[in-house]
Write a protein that holds these residues in place. Sequence first.
Motif, PDB file in Angstrom:
ATOM      1  N   GLN A 162       0.814  -1.210   0.000  1.00 53.22           N
ATOM      2  CA  GLN A 162       0.000   0.000   0.000  1.00 53.22           C
ATOM      3  C   GLN A 162       0.851   1.264   0.000  1.00 53.22           C
ATOM      4  O   GLN A 162       0.480   2.276  -0.565  1.00 53.22           O
ATOM      5  CB  GLN A 162      -0.927   0.003   1.220  1.00 53.22           C
ATOM      6  CG  GLN A 162      -1.926  -1.141   1.234  1.00 53.22           C
ATOM      7  CD  GLN A 162      -2.810  -1.135  -0.009  1.00 53.22           C
ATOM      8  OE1 GLN A 162      -3.387  -0.118  -0.370  1.00 53.22           O
ATOM      9  NE2 GLN A 162      -2.915  -2.278  -0.669  1.00 53.22           N
ATOM     10  N   ASP A 163       1.990   1.192   0.643  1.00 57.06           N
ATOM     11  CA  ASP A 163       2.835   2.382   0.776  1.00 57.06           C
ATOM     12  C   ASP A 163       4.253   1.902   1.056  1.00 57.06           C
ATOM     13  O   ASP A 163       4.497   1.217   2.051  1.00 57.06           O
ATOM     14  CB  ASP A 163       2.325   3.262   1.917  1.00 57.06           C
ATOM     15  CG  ASP A 163       3.025   4.621   1.965  1.00 57.06           C
ATOM     16  OD1 ASP A 163       4.006   4.801   1.233  1.00 57.06           O
ATOM     17  OD2 ASP A 163       2.564   5.485   2.722  1.00 57.06           O
ATOM     18  N   GLU A 164       5.182   2.232   0.165  1.00 54.54           N
ATOM     19  CA  GLU A 164       6.560   1.754   0.312  1.00 54.54           C
ATOM     20  C   GLU A 164       7.518   2.831  -0.166  1.00 54.54           C
ATOM     21  O   GLU A 164       7.256   3.535  -1.144  1.00 54.54           O
ATOM     22  CB  GLU A 164       6.762   0.482  -0.516  1.00 54.54           C
ATOM     23  CG  GLU A 164       8.037  -0.277  -0.200  1.00 54.54           C
ATOM     24  CD  GLU A 164       7.891  -1.152   1.032  1.00 54.54           C
ATOM     25  OE1 GLU A 164       8.897  -1.299   1.756  1.00 54.54           O
ATOM     26  OE2 GLU A 164       6.787  -1.669   1.263  1.00 54.54           O
ATOM     27  N   THR A 165       8.632   2.983   0.539  1.00 54.78           N
ATOM     28  CA  THR A 165       9.664   3.934   0.144  1.00 54.78           C
ATOM     29  C   THR A 165      10.957   3.182  -0.114  1.00 54.78           C
ATOM     30  O   THR A 165      11.409   2.401   0.739  1.00 54.78           O
ATOM     31  CB  THR A 165       9.886   5.003   1.228  1.00 54.78           C
ATOM     32  OG1 THR A 165       8.664   5.716   1.451  1.00 54.78           O
ATOM     33  CG2 THR A 165      10.960   5.993   0.787  1.00 54.78           C
ATOM     34  N   VAL A 166      11.539   3.395  -1.296  1.00 55.61           N
ATOM     35  CA  VAL A 166      12.799   2.753  -1.662  1.00 55.61           C
ATOM     36  C   VAL A 166      13.761   3.830  -2.159  1.00 55.61           C
ATOM     37  O   VAL A 166      13.346   4.885  -2.641  1.00 55.61           O
ATOM     38  CB  VAL A 166      12.597   1.671  -2.742  1.00 55.61           C
ATOM     39  CG1 VAL A 166      11.779   0.514  -2.194  1.00 55.61           C
ATOM     40  CG2 VAL A 166      11.935   2.247  -3.988  1.00 55.61           C
ATOM     41  N   THR A 167      15.048   3.552  -2.045  1.00 56.39           N
ATOM     42  CA  THR A 167      16.073   4.506  -2.459  1.00 56.39           C
ATOM     43  C   THR A 167      17.054   3.819  -3.391  1.00 56.39           C
ATOM     44  O   THR A 167      17.483   2.698  -3.145  1.00 56.39           O
ATOM     45  CB  THR A 167      16.827   5.074  -1.243  1.00 56.39           C
ATOM     46  OG1 THR A 167      15.886   5.711  -0.362  1.00 56.39           O
ATOM     47  CG2 THR A 167      17.870   6.103  -1.676  1.00 56.39           C
ATOM     48  N   SER A 168      17.418   4.514  -4.480  1.00 53.77           N
ATOM     49  CA  SER A 168      18.371   3.970  -5.442  1.00 53.77           C
ATOM     50  C   SER A 168      19.495   4.963  -5.666  1.00 53.77           C
ATOM     51  O   SER A 168      19.274   6.176  -5.711  1.00 53.77           O
ATOM     52  CB  SER A 168      17.680   3.677  -6.775  1.00 53.77           C
ATOM     53  OG  SER A 168      18.629   3.282  -7.751  1.00 53.77           O
ATOM     54  N   ILE A 169      20.710   4.449  -5.818  1.00 54.82           N
ATOM     55  CA  ILE A 169      21.822   5.299  -6.242  1.00 54.82           C
ATOM     56  C   ILE A 169      21.649   5.599  -7.729  1.00 54.82           C
ATOM     57  O   ILE A 169      21.123   4.779  -8.486  1.00 54.82           O
ATOM     58  CB  ILE A 169      23.161   4.590  -5.967  1.00 54.82           C
ATOM     59  CG1 ILE A 169      24.334   5.531  -6.206  1.00 54.82           C
ATOM     60  CG2 ILE A 169      23.309   3.325  -6.786  1.00 54.82           C
ATOM     61  CD1 ILE A 169      25.663   4.945  -5.774  1.00 54.82           C
ATOM     62  N   CYS A 170      22.047   6.786  -8.161  1.00 57.11           N
ATOM     63  CA  CYS A 170      21.821   7.193  -9.549  1.00 57.11           C
ATOM     64  C   CYS A 170      22.846   8.254  -9.942  1.00 57.11           C
ATOM     65  O   CYS A 170      23.736   8.602  -9.162  1.00 57.11           O
ATOM     66  CB  CYS A 170      20.396   7.704  -9.733  1.00 57.11           C
ATOM     67  SG  CYS A 170      19.983   9.120  -8.690  1.00 57.11           S
ATOM     68  N   LEU A 171      22.715   8.771 -11.154  1.00 59.26           N
ATOM     69  CA  LEU A 171      23.621   9.807 -11.644  1.00 59.26           C
ATOM     70  C   LEU A 171      23.352  11.145 -10.967  1.00 59.26           C
ATOM     71  O   LEU A 171      22.201  11.572 -10.878  1.00 59.26           O
ATOM     72  CB  LEU A 171      23.447  10.000 -13.148  1.00 59.26           C
ATOM     73  CG  LEU A 171      24.073   8.982 -14.091  1.00 59.26           C
ATOM     74  CD1 LEU A 171      23.738   9.357 -15.524  1.00 59.26           C
ATOM     75  CD2 LEU A 171      25.576   8.918 -13.910  1.00 59.26           C
ATOM     76  N   GLY A 172      24.418  11.805 -10.539  1.00 61.18           N
ATOM     77  CA  GLY A 172      24.282  13.152 -10.010  1.00 61.18           C
ATOM     78  C   GLY A 172      24.497  14.194 -11.083  1.00 61.18           C
ATOM     79  O   GLY A 172      25.107  13.930 -12.119  1.00 61.18           O
TER      80      GLY A 172
END
Length: 211
Positions: A162-172
Amino acid sequence: MKNLVFLFALCVFFVSCEKEQSTLTTVSGVVKARNGEAIIPNARVYLIKQVIKRSRNQIVMDSIRADENGYYTFSFDYGPAPNPGGFRVKAEAPLYYSLDAKGGTAGEPQNYLQVGKKQIHNVELWPHAWLKMRFINQSGAYSVTTNSLFGTNSGFGLFLSQDETVTSICLGNADNRLVYFVTQQRLGPSIGNERTVFCQGHDTAYIEITY
């Protein structure tokens, strides 16, 4: 006879000097952040002999540490550049991507060095950034899945959430393209959606995705 020997030795000397001058190569520059002005101190810089135009066919000829101002220099004489291929430089530093990194630089020029010349070549690295994504399931969908960003993850799959927070490394210092697919029912069709988010180098960007 002595004169002939002397002339022959003189010719050999000039030929060898000409060869040395034609292949002695110097390259110098600074290591800095891509799409930014930040200088990257103490990066590891490599002199690469690219045998053919594939990253796995490269030989590290030399490496040095850039100074606190990001400055580096190589001077070498390894003969003419390989054909196809050539000599080039690349760099690595913590919290930065090399332009050789996975998924980042298909089609970008290799920036081969000009053999036998003194030249300036600044090396650019992409800074890391992080994209925090909050997924809100308001439709009761079975799942939402995402593509892989430039970082180390292979994408995310969230099921019956229902509600999820995820974090990914990416280009700055760059726009990051996030593609996500929503499946309403198990084994049902997926509907693709897309968001583009600018992520500042060494910072965290945040987006909410409601599906």
